[in-house]
Design an enzyme around this catalytic site. Structure first.
Site, PDB file in Angstrom:
ATOM      1  N   SER A 145      -4.182 -23.255  57.801  1.00 49.43           N
ATOM      2  CA  SER A 145      -5.488 -23.153  57.149  1.00 49.43           C
ATOM      3  C   SER A 145      -5.700 -24.401  56.301  1.00 49.43           C
ATOM      4  O   SER A 145      -4.746 -24.981  55.774  1.00 49.43           O
ATOM      5  CB  SER A 145      -5.528 -21.923  56.237  1.00 49.43           C
ATOM      6  OG  SER A 145      -6.680 -21.963  55.418  1.00 49.43           O
ATOM      7  N   TYR A 158      -2.516 -16.847  49.406  1.00 51.46           N
ATOM      8  CA  TYR A 158      -2.927 -17.184  50.784  1.00 51.46           C
ATOM      9  C   TYR A 158      -2.504 -18.617  51.115  1.00 51.46           C
ATOM     10  O   TYR A 158      -1.914 -18.874  52.177  1.00 51.46           O
ATOM     11  CB  TYR A 158      -4.439 -17.018  50.941  1.00 51.46           C
ATOM     12  CG  TYR A 158      -4.927 -17.354  52.327  1.00 51.46           C
ATOM     13  CD1 TYR A 158      -4.619 -16.525  53.408  1.00 51.46           C
ATOM     14  CD2 TYR A 158      -5.676 -18.501  52.575  1.00 51.46           C
ATOM     15  CE1 TYR A 158      -5.043 -16.835  54.699  1.00 51.46           C
ATOM     16  CE2 TYR A 158      -6.105 -18.816  53.852  1.00 51.46           C
ATOM     17  CZ  TYR A 158      -5.790 -17.987  54.911  1.00 51.46           C
ATOM     18  OH  TYR A 158      -6.206 -18.301  56.183  1.00 51.46           O
TER      19      TYR A 158
HETATM   20  N1  LIG Z   1     -11.812 -17.471  59.173  1.00 48.54           N
HETATM   21  C1  LIG Z   1     -11.411 -18.559  58.514  1.00 48.54           C
HETATM   22  O1  LIG Z   1     -12.193 -19.200  57.798  1.00 48.54           O
HETATM   23  C2  LIG Z   1      -9.984 -19.036  58.640  1.00 48.54           C
HETATM   24  C3  LIG Z   1      -9.669 -20.288  58.119  1.00 48.54           C
HETATM   25  C4  LIG Z   1      -8.372 -20.752  58.234  1.00 48.54           C
HETATM   26  C5  LIG Z   1      -7.421 -19.988  58.863  1.00 48.54           C
HETATM   27  N2  LIG Z   1      -7.735 -18.748  59.357  1.00 48.54           N
HETATM   28  C6  LIG Z   1      -6.681 -17.989  60.012  1.00 48.54           C
HETATM   29  O2  LIG Z   1      -7.076 -17.700  61.333  1.00 48.54           O
HETATM   30  C7  LIG Z   1      -6.357 -16.558  61.795  1.00 48.54           C
HETATM   31  C8  LIG Z   1      -7.312 -15.600  62.464  1.00 48.54           C
HETATM   32  O3  LIG Z   1      -8.173 -15.037  61.486  1.00 48.54           O
HETATM   33  P1  LIG Z   1      -9.732 -14.818  61.719  1.00 48.54           P
HETATM   34  O4  LIG Z   1     -10.448 -15.663  60.760  1.00 48.54           O
HETATM   35  O5  LIG Z   1     -10.058 -14.929  63.167  1.00 48.54           O
HETATM   36  O6  LIG Z   1      -9.930 -13.319  61.159  1.00 48.54           O
HETATM   37  P2  LIG Z   1     -10.082 -11.922  61.887  1.00 48.54           P
HETATM   38  O7  LIG Z   1     -11.299 -11.875  62.732  1.00 48.54           O
HETATM   39  O8  LIG Z   1      -9.931 -10.906  60.791  1.00 48.54           O
HETATM   40  O9  LIG Z   1      -8.816 -11.871  62.854  1.00 48.54           O
HETATM   41  C9  LIG Z   1      -7.530 -11.604  62.396  1.00 48.54           C
HETATM   42  C10 LIG Z   1      -6.802 -10.862  63.486  1.00 48.54           C
HETATM   43  O10 LIG Z   1      -5.451 -10.611  63.062  1.00 48.54           O
HETATM   44  C11 LIG Z   1      -5.127  -9.282  63.411  1.00 48.54           C
HETATM   45  N3  LIG Z   1      -4.098  -8.788  62.509  1.00 48.54           N
HETATM   46  C12 LIG Z   1      -4.155  -8.627  61.172  1.00 48.54           C
HETATM   47  N4  LIG Z   1      -3.024  -8.096  60.720  1.00 48.54           N
HETATM   48  C13 LIG Z   1      -2.217  -7.897  61.805  1.00 48.54           C
HETATM   49  C14 LIG Z   1      -0.934  -7.377  61.996  1.00 48.54           C
HETATM   50  N5  LIG Z   1      -0.199  -6.894  60.968  1.00 48.54           N
HETATM   51  N6  LIG Z   1      -0.420  -7.351  63.235  1.00 48.54           N
HETATM   52  C15 LIG Z   1      -1.138  -7.796  64.285  1.00 48.54           C
HETATM   53  N7  LIG Z   1      -2.366  -8.318  64.181  1.00 48.54           N
HETATM   54  C16 LIG Z   1      -2.900  -8.350  62.936  1.00 48.54           C
HETATM   55  C17 LIG Z   1      -6.417  -8.499  63.312  1.00 48.54           C
HETATM   56  O11 LIG Z   1      -6.424  -7.374  64.187  1.00 48.54           O
HETATM   57  P3  LIG Z   1      -5.967  -5.892  63.733  1.00 48.54           P
HETATM   58  O12 LIG Z   1      -6.554  -5.669  62.369  1.00 48.54           O
HETATM   59  O13 LIG Z   1      -6.540  -5.023  64.799  1.00 48.54           O
HETATM   60  O14 LIG Z   1      -4.469  -5.903  63.751  1.00 48.54           O
HETATM   61  C18 LIG Z   1      -7.429  -9.511  63.809  1.00 48.54           C
HETATM   62  O15 LIG Z   1      -7.571  -9.433  65.216  1.00 48.54           O
HETATM   63  C19 LIG Z   1      -5.634 -15.990  60.570  1.00 48.54           C
HETATM   64  O16 LIG Z   1      -4.275 -16.428  60.598  1.00 48.54           O
HETATM   65  C20 LIG Z   1      -6.377 -16.627  59.413  1.00 48.54           C
HETATM   66  O17 LIG Z   1      -5.583 -16.720  58.255  1.00 48.54           O
HETATM   67  C21 LIG Z   1      -9.006 -18.265  59.274  1.00 48.54           C
END
Ligand SMILES: NC(=O)c1ccc[n+]([C@@H]2O[C@H](COP(=O)([O-])OP(=O)(O)OC[C@H]3O[C@@H](n4cnc5c(N)ncnc54)[C@H](OP(=O)(O)O)[C@@H]3O)[C@@H](O)[C@H]2O)c1
Length: 248
Positions: A145, A158
């Site tokens: 991130s 985080y």
């Molecule tokens: N959105 C941003 O601005 C941003 C920026 C930098 C980095 N990121 C990173 O990108 C990645 C994806 O996040 P996103 O933004 O796409 O958010 P998101 O739509 O909430 O996706 C996160 C995914 O992780 C899964 N997850 C959460 N806890 C889990 C667990 N214990 N076991 C298995 N799966 C789990 C969730 O599914 P379930 O709840 O069904 O398990 C969901 O499918 C994350 O690592 C996040 O930190 C996001």
């Protein structure tokens, strides 16, 4: 789709594949001929993504995976190898960002970020590294991130969890040797469901507003992941940082 696009035919397991960046990545890689293995806790979301892929002529299977449980990652990697005979790429994308000021002592949220964001990546390595060593090929892609590049109030834990991912990924890259590839994908503000897990309502609303104002679509990160995978075997993309232009 061409046969030699660097993705076609590869077996690619993705955690957190039911929404956001993981879902967009699964859809793009399957469109380019990847055989995708989808994992997350909400199987109904995974089923919907897998159905969409199948309807478009792609190949996808899914399983319930909680990345904070080592056994789940072992089973997830086994599902890929028993179904498709191999695993080419593990995208450790599952993550949570329940940010808040430290003074609020939301210790359960701190633990979730360590257990999911950090241990989830480690358990993925524990499950896939022996498979990759045996195959003499394999590619780890871990999700960092831009919160590692700029530490701000409310994001201490985080940012720390993603700094751990960065260190683990770079250490793994250095130890990987000539056969394996290791990539850190570092997204900036991306339009996903990530804000919904923030437990402080004011911070959740602020984060959602920032996302609505300037975030990029999840497909931007999916393309970065595809770029890392499609390189020739001897080319290792170490880190890709992708931000919306509006992000400072
Ligand atoms: N959105 C941003 O601005 C941003 C920026 C930098 C980095 N990121 C990173 O990108 C990645 C994806 O996040 P996103 O933004 O796409 O958010 P998101 O739509 O909430 O996706 C996160 C995914 O992780 C899964 N997850 C959460 N806890 C889990 C667990 N214990 N076991 C298995 N799966 C789990 C969730 O599914 P379930 O709840 O069904 O398990 C969901 O499918 C994350 O690592 C996040 O930190 C996001």
């Amino acid at each position: 789709m061409t046969d030699n696009n660097g993705i076609n035919g590869k077996v690619i397991a993705i955690t957190g594949a039911g929404s956001g960046i993981g879902e967009a990545t699964a859809l793009l890689l399957a469109e380019r001929g990847g055989k995708v293995v989808l994992g997350a806790r909400r199987t109904e979301r995974l089923e919907a993504v897998a159905s969409q892929i199948a309807a478009a002529g792609g190949e996808a299977i899914f399983a319930r995976v909680d990345v904070s449980r080592r056994d789940d990652l072992e089973s997830f990697v086994s599902l890929a190898t028993t179904t498709f005979g191999r695993l080419d790429v593990l995208v450790s994308n599952a993550g949570v960002m329940p940010i808040s000021p430290l003074d609020e002592l939301r210790v359960n949220d701190w633990e979730a970020m360590i257990d999911i964001n950090v241990k989830g990546v480690l358990y993925g390595i524990a499950a896939a590294l022996p498979v990759f060593r045996e195959q003499k090929t394999g590619h780890f892609i871990n999700t960092g991130s831009t919160a590692t590049l700029r530490i701000v109030p409310t994001m201490a834990v985080y940012s720390a969890s993603k700094l751990a991912v960065k260190a683990i990924t770079e250490g793994l890259r250095q130890e990987a040797g000539a056969d394996l590839r290791v990539t850190l994908v570092t997204p900036g503000m991306t339009s996903t469901e990530g804000a919904s897990g923030v437990t402080n309502p004011d911070i959740r609303a602020n984060l959602q507003k920032t996302i609505d104002d300037m975030a990029m679509p999840a497909s931007a990160i999916a393309r970065a992941i595809a770029y890392a995978i499609e390189q020739p075997a001897g080319v290792d993309v170490g880190e890709i940082v992708v931000r919306p232009t509006a992000q400072g």
